[in-house]
Design a protein around this motif. Structure first.
Motif, PDB file in Angstrom:
ATOM      1  N   GLY A   1       0.856  -1.088  -0.075  1.00 46.56           N
ATOM      2  CA  GLY A   1      -0.109  -0.030  -0.036  1.00 46.56           C
ATOM      3  C   GLY A   1       0.977   1.327   0.148  1.00 46.56           C
ATOM      4  O   GLY A   1       2.082   0.951  -0.146  1.00 46.56           O
ATOM      5  N   ASP A   2       0.254   2.255   0.091  1.00 46.83           N
ATOM      6  CA  ASP A   2       0.970   3.563   0.007  1.00 46.83           C
ATOM      7  C   ASP A   2       0.504   4.586   1.168  1.00 46.83           C
ATOM      8  O   ASP A   2      -0.753   4.559   1.790  1.00 46.83           O
ATOM      9  N   CYS A   3       1.607   5.162   2.113  1.00 42.88           N
ATOM     10  CA  CYS A   3       1.601   6.013   2.996  1.00 42.88           C
ATOM     11  C   CYS A   3       2.589   6.890   3.016  1.00 42.88           C
ATOM     12  O   CYS A   3       3.632   6.570   3.238  1.00 42.88           O
ATOM     13  N   ALA A   4       2.351   8.168   2.981  1.00 42.34           N
ATOM     14  CA  ALA A   4       3.531   9.104   3.001  1.00 42.34           C
ATOM     15  C   ALA A   4       3.078  10.445   4.028  1.00 42.34           C
ATOM     16  O   ALA A   4       1.988  10.856   4.063  1.00 42.34           O
ATOM     17  N   ILE A   5       3.928  10.627   5.135  1.00 44.61           N
ATOM     18  CA  ILE A   5       3.864  11.822   5.985  1.00 44.61           C
ATOM     19  C   ILE A   5       5.000  12.779   5.463  1.00 44.61           C
ATOM     20  O   ILE A   5       6.006  12.366   5.772  1.00 44.61           O
ATOM     21  N   ILE A   6       4.487  14.004   5.585  1.00 44.65           N
ATOM     22  CA  ILE A   6       5.615  15.051   5.319  1.00 44.65           C
ATOM     23  C   ILE A   6       5.492  16.149   6.117  1.00 44.65           C
ATOM     24  O   ILE A   6       4.590  16.622   6.634  1.00 44.65           O
ATOM     25  N   GLU A   7       6.786  16.275   6.848  1.00 43.76           N
ATOM     26  CA  GLU A   7       6.902  17.372   7.882  1.00 43.76           C
ATOM     27  C   GLU A   7       7.305  18.602   6.905  1.00 43.76           C
ATOM     28  O   GLU A   7       8.668  18.838   6.743  1.00 43.76           O
TER      29      GLU A   7
ATOM     30  N   ASP B   1      14.529  15.014  -7.784  1.00 46.80           N
ATOM     31  CA  ASP B   1      15.741  14.431  -6.802  1.00 46.80           C
ATOM     32  C   ASP B   1      15.144  12.963  -6.533  1.00 46.80           C
ATOM     33  O   ASP B   1      15.817  12.130  -6.109  1.00 46.80           O
ATOM     34  N   VAL B   2      13.668  13.077  -6.057  1.00 46.67           N
ATOM     35  CA  VAL B   2      13.207  11.634  -5.559  1.00 46.67           C
ATOM     36  C   VAL B   2      11.841  11.456  -6.230  1.00 46.67           C
ATOM     37  O   VAL B   2      11.009  12.381  -6.439  1.00 46.67           O
ATOM     38  N   ILE B   3      11.527  10.182  -6.859  1.00 48.45           N
ATOM     39  CA  ILE B   3      10.378   9.826  -7.338  1.00 48.45           C
ATOM     40  C   ILE B   3       9.852   8.767  -6.755  1.00 48.45           C
ATOM     41  O   ILE B   3      10.488   7.692  -6.603  1.00 48.45           O
ATOM     42  N   LYS B   4       8.421   8.892  -6.387  1.00 44.74           N
ATOM     43  CA  LYS B   4       7.846   7.630  -5.925  1.00 44.74           C
ATOM     44  C   LYS B   4       7.431   6.703  -7.131  1.00 44.74           C
ATOM     45  O   LYS B   4       6.498   7.338  -7.933  1.00 44.74           O
ATOM     46  N   ALA B   5       7.671   5.529  -7.270  1.00 44.73           N
ATOM     47  CA  ALA B   5       7.279   4.634  -8.260  1.00 44.73           C
ATOM     48  C   ALA B   5       5.640   4.536  -8.238  1.00 44.73           C
ATOM     49  O   ALA B   5       5.103   4.281  -7.381  1.00 44.73           O
ATOM     50  N   GLY B   6       5.319   4.665  -9.495  1.00 44.75           N
ATOM     51  CA  GLY B   6       3.726   4.632  -9.724  1.00 44.75           C
ATOM     52  C   GLY B   6       3.452   3.264  -9.141  1.00 44.75           C
ATOM     53  O   GLY B   6       3.960   2.368  -9.626  1.00 44.75           O
ATOM     54  N   HIS B   7       2.079   2.964  -8.684  1.00 46.20           N
ATOM     55  CA  HIS B   7       1.380   1.811  -8.500  1.00 46.20           C
ATOM     56  C   HIS B   7       2.302   0.636  -7.847  1.00 46.20           C
ATOM     57  O   HIS B   7       2.556  -0.637  -8.521  1.00 46.20           O
ATOM     58  N   HIS B   8       3.307   1.126  -6.949  1.00 44.65           N
ATOM     59  CA  HIS B   8       4.299   0.263  -6.375  1.00 44.65           C
ATOM     60  C   HIS B   8       5.179  -0.545  -7.273  1.00 44.65           C
ATOM     61  O   HIS B   8       5.438  -1.666  -6.981  1.00 44.65           O
TER      62      HIS B   8
ATOM     63  N   GLY C   1      21.107  14.001 -14.076  1.00 44.27           N
ATOM     64  CA  GLY C   1      20.484  14.069 -12.968  1.00 44.27           C
ATOM     65  C   GLY C   1      19.909  12.713 -12.222  1.00 44.27           C
ATOM     66  O   GLY C   1      19.914  12.616 -11.052  1.00 44.27           O
ATOM     67  N   ALA C   2      19.525  11.820 -13.040  1.00 44.64           N
ATOM     68  CA  ALA C   2      19.009  10.625 -12.467  1.00 44.64           C
ATOM     69  C   ALA C   2      19.911   9.668 -11.858  1.00 44.64           C
ATOM     70  O   ALA C   2      19.853   9.156 -11.068  1.00 44.64           O
ATOM     71  N   ALA C   3      21.274  10.134 -12.150  1.00 44.63           N
ATOM     72  CA  ALA C   3      22.362   9.271 -11.531  1.00 44.63           C
ATOM     73  C   ALA C   3      22.629   9.343 -10.054  1.00 44.63           C
ATOM     74  O   ALA C   3      23.014   8.650  -9.403  1.00 44.63           O
ATOM     75  N   ASN C   4      21.950  10.568  -9.507  1.00 45.64           N
ATOM     76  CA  ASN C   4      22.241  11.013  -8.224  1.00 45.64           C
ATOM     77  C   ASN C   4      20.571  11.043  -7.607  1.00 45.64           C
ATOM     78  O   ASN C   4      20.682  11.449  -6.468  1.00 45.64           O
ATOM     79  N   ALA C   5      19.602  10.502  -8.466  1.00 43.08           N
ATOM     80  CA  ALA C   5      18.395  10.857  -7.869  1.00 43.08           C
ATOM     81  C   ALA C   5      17.853   9.322  -7.294  1.00 43.08           C
ATOM     82  O   ALA C   5      18.608   8.304  -7.428  1.00 43.08           O
ATOM     83  N   TYR C   6      16.724   9.167  -6.576  1.00 46.79           N
ATOM     84  CA  TYR C   6      16.417   8.192  -5.833  1.00 46.79           C
ATOM     85  C   TYR C   6      14.918   7.886  -6.260  1.00 46.79           C
ATOM     86  O   TYR C   6      14.113   8.861  -6.740  1.00 46.79           O
ATOM     87  N   CYS C   7      14.480   6.531  -6.241  1.00 44.24           N
ATOM     88  CA  CYS C   7      13.354   6.027  -6.569  1.00 44.24           C
ATOM     89  C   CYS C   7      12.803   5.524  -5.408  1.00 44.24           C
ATOM     90  O   CYS C   7      13.661   4.418  -4.952  1.00 44.24           O
ATOM     91  N   VAL C   8      11.665   5.557  -5.082  1.00 42.01           N
ATOM     92  CA  VAL C   8      11.081   5.020  -3.881  1.00 42.01           C
ATOM     93  C   VAL C   8       9.925   4.035  -4.338  1.00 42.01           C
ATOM     94  O   VAL C   8       8.968   4.442  -4.977  1.00 42.01           O
ATOM     95  N   ILE C   9       9.906   2.672  -3.768  1.00 48.36           N
ATOM     96  CA  ILE C   9       8.921   1.725  -4.121  1.00 48.36           C
ATOM     97  C   ILE C   9       8.356   1.429  -2.814  1.00 48.36           C
ATOM     98  O   ILE C   9       8.863   0.564  -2.113  1.00 48.36           O
ATOM     99  N   SER C  10       6.987   1.598  -3.015  1.00 43.62           N
ATOM    100  CA  SER C  10       6.066   1.158  -1.602  1.00 43.62           C
ATOM    101  C   SER C  10       5.496  -0.188  -1.973  1.00 43.62           C
ATOM    102  O   SER C  10       4.539  -0.225  -2.754  1.00 43.62           O
ATOM    103  N   CYS C  11       5.819  -1.227  -1.403  1.00 42.50           N
ATOM    104  CA  CYS C  11       5.278  -2.527  -1.806  1.00 42.50           C
ATOM    105  C   CYS C  11       5.468  -3.424  -0.705  1.00 42.50           C
ATOM    106  O   CYS C  11       6.103  -3.312   0.496  1.00 42.50           O
ATOM    107  N   GLY C  12       4.464  -4.430  -0.524  1.00 44.30           N
ATOM    108  CA  GLY C  12       4.709  -5.493   0.567  1.00 44.30           C
ATOM    109  C   GLY C  12       5.544  -6.615   0.335  1.00 44.30           C
ATOM    110  O   GLY C  12       5.780  -7.017  -1.013  1.00 44.30           O
TER     111      GLY C  12
ATOM    112  N   LEU D   1      14.755   2.263  -3.779  1.00 40.10           N
ATOM    113  CA  LEU D   1      14.665   1.750  -2.573  1.00 40.10           C
ATOM    114  C   LEU D   1      13.243   1.297  -2.201  1.00 40.10           C
ATOM    115  O   LEU D   1      12.231   2.051  -2.856  1.00 40.10           O
ATOM    116  N   ARG D   2      13.038   0.186  -1.690  1.00 34.97           N
ATOM    117  CA  ARG D   2      11.945  -0.771  -1.527  1.00 34.97           C
ATOM    118  C   ARG D   2      11.474  -0.579  -0.099  1.00 34.97           C
ATOM    119  O   ARG D   2      12.348  -1.066   0.729  1.00 34.97           O
ATOM    120  N   THR D   3      10.222  -0.271   0.469  1.00 33.80           N
ATOM    121  CA  THR D   3      10.066  -0.538   1.768  1.00 33.80           C
ATOM    122  C   THR D   3       9.966  -2.043   2.340  1.00 33.80           C
ATOM    123  O   THR D   3       9.937  -2.200   3.471  1.00 33.80           O
TER     124      THR D   3
END
Length: 466
Positions: free
Chosen positions: A77-83, A297-304, A323-334, A361-363
């Motif tokens: 699933g997905d959940c992001a909390i931003i300060e 700089d950071v992209i959350k991968a769509g649909h896990h 730029g992508a060489a220093n960027a991060y991709c976050v994958i929220s998956c189970g 990066l994968r959760t």
């Protein structure tokens, strides 16, 4: 007549030289743009040495100016909390309708946010699927949100547990479709619930309404969260519910985070088409920001990490190779999820776009993932992950060369003027000498002609005497 024509040609040569010189002189004010337009120059991503970022005298640090983006591990699933800077907070989705998810979000809030935390300033529900809205009622029941964004989908509950959507006839479009699940209705209800401190403001997410852009911060340290989709009011067919997810860019002090919920091909295609049309549509709007130098700089991968929620065209808009060489991709998956997320096809596209394998990066592998944008010792802002500053790149102008000489318009333009001047001078000399030669020839012919007529006349007279 010939001399008059030559004077006209001389004047034309002079006018041409003057016009070319004036045009070139005027373009010198935009020399870099001309260089880029003609392909003489290009921008290249160059790594910034860390001492350049940290260097300089120590500056006064504003600790409240920090932005922290947390991707909470809620399984499949997905959940992001931003300060947000200066104390504001944002919730984007809330995972599945599951007690373990509720506990995970509870634990994260208690251990991460201030002890006096009571409510979110913003809440965004990307779309009505349960793995994004499932625990929204639980979270908002404990921590209400002042401003909420929700999809243009009517919540009707079920036949045995019906729900009347407060936005029906008052926000939802006339062509809005409905979803008949209890979990979606339960997620929508607390968005409208008044409490002792405030009555929430609720928006139907609409990327065509620029007033929905979220801004905040203080002084020069301001952030923006901009919605670029959804553009259509309803979606049908494959990815029906997923395509209501907004493509969003959160930007703060030059650093950019891209999020897209579960947006699939239809949604992504509308976005890419809008971006591609931006340079020639005659309208100055938010889509113009996606130029050839734009890079998140950071992209959350769509649909896990699903292969139908990541296209090469989308990544091309969001990144540059350097730029992508220093960027991060976050994958929220189970872990061990039945969907096979993330899909190999999606991973391959990120790698092809320039992302490093270690920056995917994968959760399900690393748990909660957090990034922060804060000041360095020199007072400049940097992006940090895992306690370390993320390397950055900067754009440097490069010129094509011939024999080591840079092909700049300042040289090319004036060389063109010099060439035109030489050609005009040569043309004037040609006219001058051709006029002299032509004049002599014409004079001789007339005299010979006159002489022949005189002889003929004289000859005639002599013949008469005989």
């Amino acid at each position: 007549m010939a001399k008059r024509n030559n004077k006209t040609l001389y004047l034309t040569d002079i006018v041409i030289v003057v016009l070319v010189a004036v045009v070139v002189a005027v373009t010198m004010a935009f020399a870099t743009n001309v260089d880029l337009a003609l392909g003489l120059a290009y921008y290249e991503d160059v790594p910034v040495e860390m001492e350049e970022i940290e260097g300089g005298e120590a500056a006064e640090i504003d600790a409240d100016a920090e932005l922290i983006v947390h991707f909470v591990d809620v399984g499949q699933g997905d959940c992001a909390i931003i300060e947000l800077p200066y104390g504001e907070t944002m919730l984007i989705d809330a995972g599945e309708n599951d007690k373990t998810v509720e506990a995970a979000i509870d634990k994260f809030i208690e251990e991460t946010l201030p002890s006096d935390f009571e409510y979110f300033d913003y809440c965004i529900l990307t779309h009505p699927d349960s793995d994004h809205c499932g625990s929204m009622d639980y979270v908002l029941g404990k921590y209400p949100a002042r401003v909420c964004y929700r999809p243009n989908v009517e919540a009707v509950g079920t036949e045995t547990n019906p729900y009347v959507d407060p936005a029906k006839g008052n926000g939802l479009t006339s062509d809005a479709v409905s979803k008949d699940t209890v979990v979606y209705a339960n997620a929508i209800a607390p968005m409208y619930a008044a409490n002792d401190d405030f009555t929430p403001t609720v928006y139907i997410t609409d990327a065509t309404d620029d007033t929905q852009t979220i801004t905040g911060g203080n002084g020069n340290n301001t952030f923006t969260l901009t919605f670029y989709t959804p553009i259509s009011t309803k979606y049908t067919g494959t990815g029906k519910w997923n395509n209501y997810s907004p493509i969003m860019i959160l930007e703060y002090n030059g650093f950019k985070f891209a999020m897209s919920g579960d947006a699939e091909n239809k949604n992504l295609g509308e976005f890419v088409a809008k971006v591609n049309d931006a340079p020639t549509d005659g309208v100055t709007d938010k889509y113009d920001v996606f130029d050839n130098d734009f890079c998140v700089d950071v992209i959350k991968a769509g649909h896990h990490g699903s292969e139908n929620a990541t296209t090469s065209d989308y990544l091309d808009v969001m990144t540059t190779v350097g730029g992508a060489a220093n960027a991060y991709c976050v994958i929220s998956c189970g872990e061990g999820n039945s969907y096979g997320h993330p899909h190999d096809e999606a991973i391959d596209r990120y790698i092809a776009a320039g992302f490093k394998q270690e920056n995917l990066l994968r959760t399900d592998e690393v748990g909660d993932i957090s990034f922060s944008v804060r000041q360095t010792e020199s007072g400049q802002f940097g992006l940090f992950f895992g306690g370390r500053q993320v390397p950055q790149t900067r754009k440097e102008l490069r010129y094509k060369t011939i024999g080591g000489l840079e092909l700049k318009w300042v040289w090319v333009g004036w060389c063109a003027v010099a060439l035109v001047l030489i050609l005009a001078g040569a043309h004037m000399l040609y006219l001058k000498f051709s006029a002299r030669d032509g004049g002599n020839g014409n004079g001789g012919s007339n005299r010979r002609g006159n002489g022949k007529n005189a002889n003929d006349r004289n000859g005639g007279k002599k013949r008469n005497k005989r």
